[in-house]
Design a protein around this motif. Structure first.
Motif, PDB file in Angstrom:
ATOM      1  N   ALA A 273    -105.367 -55.072  10.234  1.00 52.43           N
ATOM      2  CA  ALA A 273    -105.807 -53.845   9.571  1.00 52.43           C
ATOM      3  C   ALA A 273    -105.672 -52.647  10.493  1.00 52.43           C
ATOM      4  N   ALA A 274    -106.001 -52.849  11.779  1.00 50.23           N
ATOM      5  CA  ALA A 274    -105.871 -51.757  12.741  1.00 50.23           C
ATOM      6  C   ALA A 274    -104.409 -51.338  12.893  1.00 50.23           C
ATOM      7  N   LEU A 275    -103.519 -52.320  12.881  1.00 48.05           N
ATOM      8  CA  LEU A 275    -102.090 -52.021  13.010  1.00 48.05           C
ATOM      9  C   LEU A 275    -101.580 -51.244  11.812  1.00 48.05           C
ATOM     10  N   THR A 276    -101.957 -51.685  10.613  1.00 53.78           N
ATOM     11  CA  THR A 276    -101.482 -50.992   9.414  1.00 53.78           C
ATOM     12  C   THR A 276    -102.104 -49.594   9.293  1.00 53.78           C
ATOM     13  N   THR A 277    -103.344 -49.454   9.742  1.00 57.37           N
ATOM     14  CA  THR A 277    -103.979 -48.135   9.726  1.00 57.37           C
ATOM     15  C   THR A 277    -103.254 -47.182  10.662  1.00 57.37           C
TER      16      THR A 277
ATOM     17  N   THR B 144     -93.741 -46.348   1.499  1.00 55.42           N
ATOM     18  CA  THR B 144     -93.592 -47.732   1.963  1.00 55.42           C
ATOM     19  C   THR B 144     -93.310 -47.818   3.459  1.00 55.42           C
ATOM     20  N   VAL B 145     -93.058 -46.699   4.086  1.00 50.39           N
ATOM     21  CA  VAL B 145     -92.689 -46.698   5.506  1.00 50.39           C
ATOM     22  C   VAL B 145     -93.769 -47.327   6.382  1.00 50.39           C
ATOM     23  N   PRO B 146     -95.067 -47.003   6.201  1.00 49.76           N
ATOM     24  CA  PRO B 146     -96.079 -47.615   7.067  1.00 49.76           C
ATOM     25  C   PRO B 146     -96.117 -49.145   6.966  1.00 49.76           C
ATOM     26  N   ALA B 147     -96.088 -49.673   5.751  1.00 44.29           N
ATOM     27  CA  ALA B 147     -96.186 -51.120   5.576  1.00 44.29           C
ATOM     28  C   ALA B 147     -94.986 -51.841   6.159  1.00 44.29           C
ATOM     29  N   GLN B 148     -93.785 -51.284   5.966  1.00 45.45           N
ATOM     30  CA  GLN B 148     -92.588 -51.935   6.495  1.00 45.45           C
ATOM     31  C   GLN B 148     -92.571 -51.895   8.019  1.00 45.45           C
ATOM     32  N   THR B 149     -92.995 -50.781   8.587  1.00 43.85           N
ATOM     33  CA  THR B 149     -93.046 -50.669  10.040  1.00 43.85           C
ATOM     34  C   THR B 149     -94.078 -51.631  10.608  1.00 43.85           C
TER      35      THR B 149
ATOM     36  N   GLY C 269    -102.675 -57.926   4.497  1.00 47.04           N
ATOM     37  CA  GLY C 269    -103.237 -57.625   3.194  1.00 47.04           C
ATOM     38  C   GLY C 269    -102.262 -57.613   2.042  1.00 47.04           C
ATOM     39  N   ARG C 270    -101.032 -58.039   2.267  1.00 45.14           N
ATOM     40  CA  ARG C 270    -100.066 -58.092   1.164  1.00 45.14           C
ATOM     41  C   ARG C 270    -100.312 -59.344   0.331  1.00 45.14           C
TER      42      ARG C 270
END
Length: 396
Positions: free
Chosen positions: A8-12, A375-380, A328-329
């Motif tokens: 979660a910290a990474l995706t945030t 979608t850029v944050p989730a893919q990264t 979280g996907r």
């Protein structure tokens, strides 16, 4: 599904820096890098290197491989931080199908029917978004403080024309790595685990020239014969078996009042299996034209072998799905596509590889090519999370 605290910290964090990633994507798009523009490719690669250094610092090792008549290939290696660190290869091409000057007339797409923002530009989907996301993935993985594998970026400038000079570099570098992630665009969010093999055939017809008015009977038209060949070749296609054949280029003749002495055709062939590759070779060689005075020569140039989900890649796909769940996907689908990429070369060596780790959008090689910036944050984060799980060599 609820993300784990670390994920979660990474995706945030990816969400927080998303505007900067998008800025880098658009900056790369503004560097036009047509596969046939050597000065533009050289400038674009210099710019890509500097962007990588700005975001990640100087690499521990780098090498630039001259491409000759193609764009150069650059490898940048950043040493891992974990004990007995694994080695991950991130592959991305910086060349595009778009002629230099296309950018000036490009119109931005409107929002999608559901109101989602789109961003367009030559090469934004295929595949400059993947390049920027890959660079930022390593940056975010570093910031997380987790042990990391050694990471090598391989940027090549000739993928769109068959990776003619970069193929041996890709194969050699992949053999030194534990896994390869290819930053090509996704298939509507799905990773690509199967791709068709490709053939780029050149067919030449050699006939007999003659005056079209005074002595047409003395001539043997290469154009007529090659036209017969092209029609017959199209019938060799078997879409139900995944085999397509497209004649995309046709040239011939010297003057309108001369029976053509020579003609050439460029034929694009896609196959899903080696068996189909062999069948196509045999049946094209068996084609006969009506005028025996015309010789047909076929250059059987199979460019990329078919790619399937090999035994080495299956654990990598499972790991990517585990990372997606942690973030979280609900799911991370995989799919087969008709296009080929540099992943085909790696898979053919029996090595673990996942393709389609880059952009989410649509319209590759089309004027409307675009990405969804949301979608850029989730893919990264997905690539960054994978790097954090590949500290040690992958085991099947």
């Amino acid at each position: 599904m609820t993300a784990s605290p670390a994920a979660a910290a990474l995706t945030t964090r990816a969400q927080e820096v998303s505007p900067r990633i998008v800025d880098d994507i658009l900056t790369l798009v503004r560097q036009e890098t047509s596969s046939y523009d050597l000065p533009g490719l050289a400038t674009g690669l210099d710019f890509l290197r500097e962007l990588t250094v700005q975001r990640l610092g100087r690499p521990d090792h780098e090498h630039r491989y001259p491409g000759g008549e193609c764009g150069d290939t650059l490898t940048l290696t950043y040493a891992g931080t974990g004990a007995g660190a694994g080695h991950v290869l991130l592959v991305g091409h910086y060349d595009t199908v778009w002629p230099t000057g296309t950018l000036a007339g490009w119109e931005q797409p409107g929002a999608s029917e559901d109101g989602r923002e789109k961003l367009g530009g030559p090469g934004i989907f295929d595949m400059k978004t993947g390049l920027a996301q890959g660079i930022w993935a390593l940056k975010l993985a570093r910031e997380s403080g987790a042990p990391l594998p050694t990471v090598t970026f391989l940027f090549n400038g000739d993928e769109e024309i068959g990776s003619l000079s970069s193929r041996p570099v890709i194969e050699e570098t992949a053999q030194k790595a534990d896994v390869t992630l290819v930053l090509e665009p996704t298939a509507h969010g799905a990773v690509k685990t199967a791709r068709k093999g490709t053939g780029i055939f050149q067919v030449t017809a050699t006939g007999v020239e003659a005056h079209a008015g005074l002595a047409p009977q003395d001539g043997a038209s290469a154009i007529t014969a090659l036209s017969e060949f092209v029609v017959a070749a199209a019938k060799v296609a078997a879409p139900d078996r995944g085999t397509t054949i497209n004649t995309g280029l046709f040239r011939g003749g010297s003057a309108i009042n001369v029976v053509a002495g020579q003609a050439t055709a460029g034929v694009d062939i896609r196959v899903s299996s080696e068996a189909e590759q062999a069948r196509v070779d045999e049946e094209l060689d068996a084609i006969k034209v009506s005028d025996p005075r015309v010789r047909i020569d076929i250059d059987h140039a199979w460019n990329r072998p078919p790619m399937t989900l090999n035994a080495a890649s299956a654990p990598l796909l499972a790991l990517a799905r585990e990372v997606a769940r942690e973030q979280g996907r609900d799911s991370l689908p995989d799919t087969a596509v008709g296009g080929a990429s540099d992943a085909n070369f790696v898979a053919a060596l029996g090595l673990p590889v996942l393709c389609g780790m880059g952009a989410v959008g649509d319209g590759a090689h089309a004027q409307g090519e675009f990405i969804y910036p949301d979608t850029v944050p989730a893919q990264t984060a997905l690539v960054a999370g994978l790097l954090g799980h590949l500290t040690h060599p992958l085991r099947g």
